[in-house]
Design an enzyme around this catalytic site. Structure first.
Site, PDB file in Angstrom:
ATOM      1  N   TYR A   1       0.829  -1.210   0.000  1.00  0.00           N
ATOM      2  CA  TYR A   1       0.000   0.000   0.000  1.00  0.00           C
ATOM      3  C   TYR A   1       0.869   1.268   0.000  1.00  0.00           C
ATOM      4  CZ  TYR A   1      -4.540   2.303   0.675  1.00  0.00           C
ATOM      5  OH  TYR A   1      -5.679   3.055   0.518  1.00  0.00           O
TER       6      TYR A   1
ATOM      7  N   GLU B   1       2.338   6.435  -7.120  1.00  0.00           N
ATOM      8  CA  GLU B   1       1.317   7.341  -7.655  1.00  0.00           C
ATOM      9  C   GLU B   1       1.703   8.805  -7.438  1.00  0.00           C
ATOM     10  OE1 GLU B   1      -2.457   6.246  -5.969  1.00  0.00           O
ATOM     11  OE2 GLU B   1      -2.079   4.112  -6.327  1.00  0.00           O
TER      12      GLU B   1
END
Length: 242
Positions: free
Chosen positions: A164, A171
């Site tokens: 995660y 990103e």
């Protein structure tokens, strides 16, 4: 009275049969959907590994898988519908944010700005997404089939601890890399004056998107940690009323 009781009993049985039928249809559809999505992300994983083995570089990798990636990531909007109609007991808002943020990354960042497609950060979030989605969809599939291998359950509720943060890092770095190009070209921006009398600066919008990770990431991350304790350790999690 007997007739009324019999009519009520018959009606109750019919309602129960309808519920069972709807439930069976929902399970069949969800099983099909999750098998298809597992297969789709497996295809992406194989394509990525094959490209790197053959070319020896990550440059050009995104372009080679772009069509498949866009299809399977966009079709995930169906999951928001699943939540909305109640066949999956998950928050519509949480699911919507997660799905739409990924679609945004694919369509409005990576796909729209070819200059950043060969960045290492793109490969980072793609690799994380691929591993995560194969694990997630296979978990759902086996769970629906009532035959869940422990290693898939373990991977589902442990690997996110590393994956995660890595995915979020990929990103954010990708959006950050895109900022100079967006500012230079003014892409997707509207300047005044115009016939709509509306101003929109995509550059500052992307900065706001990056800042939104600050409150959103901890909430989603700690939610997964609570689920991990509940599923793997058997803890009873009491949610506070909002």
């Amino acid at each position: 009275m007997a007739s009324t009781e019999e009519d009520g009993s018959v009606e109750e049985k019919e309602n129960n049969n309808k519920k069972r039928t709807k439930s069976a249809i929902a399970v069949a559809w969800l099983t099909f959907y999750n098998i298809a999505m597992t297969a789709g992300w497996l295809v992406l994983a194989i394509a990525m590994m094959r490209f790197y083995i053959q070319k020896g570089t990550h440059k050009g990798l995104y372009k080679s898988i772009a069509r498949t990636l866009k299809f399977f990531q966009t079709i995930a909007l169906v999951e928001v519908v699943h939540c909305a109609i109640g066949i999956v007991r998950t928050s519509v808002i949480v699911t919507g944010v997660q799905v739409c943020s990924r679609i945004f990354m694919v369509w409005f960042i990576t796909n729209s700005i070819k200059q950043i497609q060969n960045e290492e950060s793109v490969i980072l979030f793609l690799a994380v997404w691929t591993f995560t989605e194969i694990t997630r969809y296979s978990f759902y599939t086996f769970n629906l089939l009532n035959h869940l291998p422990y290693f898939i359950k373990w991977a589902r509720y442990n690997m996110f601890i590393i994956m995660y943060p890595l995915g979020v890092a990929g990103e954010l770095l990708t959006i950050y890399t895109a900022l100079p190009y967006v500012r230079k070209t003014g892409m997707l921006s509207m300047r005044l004056p115009n016939k709509y009398n509306v101003s929109f600066d995509y550059y500052y919008f992307l900065i706001i998107v990056m800042l939104s990770y600050i409150p959103l990431f901890p909430q989603l991350y700690f939610h997964m940690l609570r689920q991990r304790r509940k599923v793997l350790l058997g803890e009873i999690i009491v949610e506070k009323d909002e």
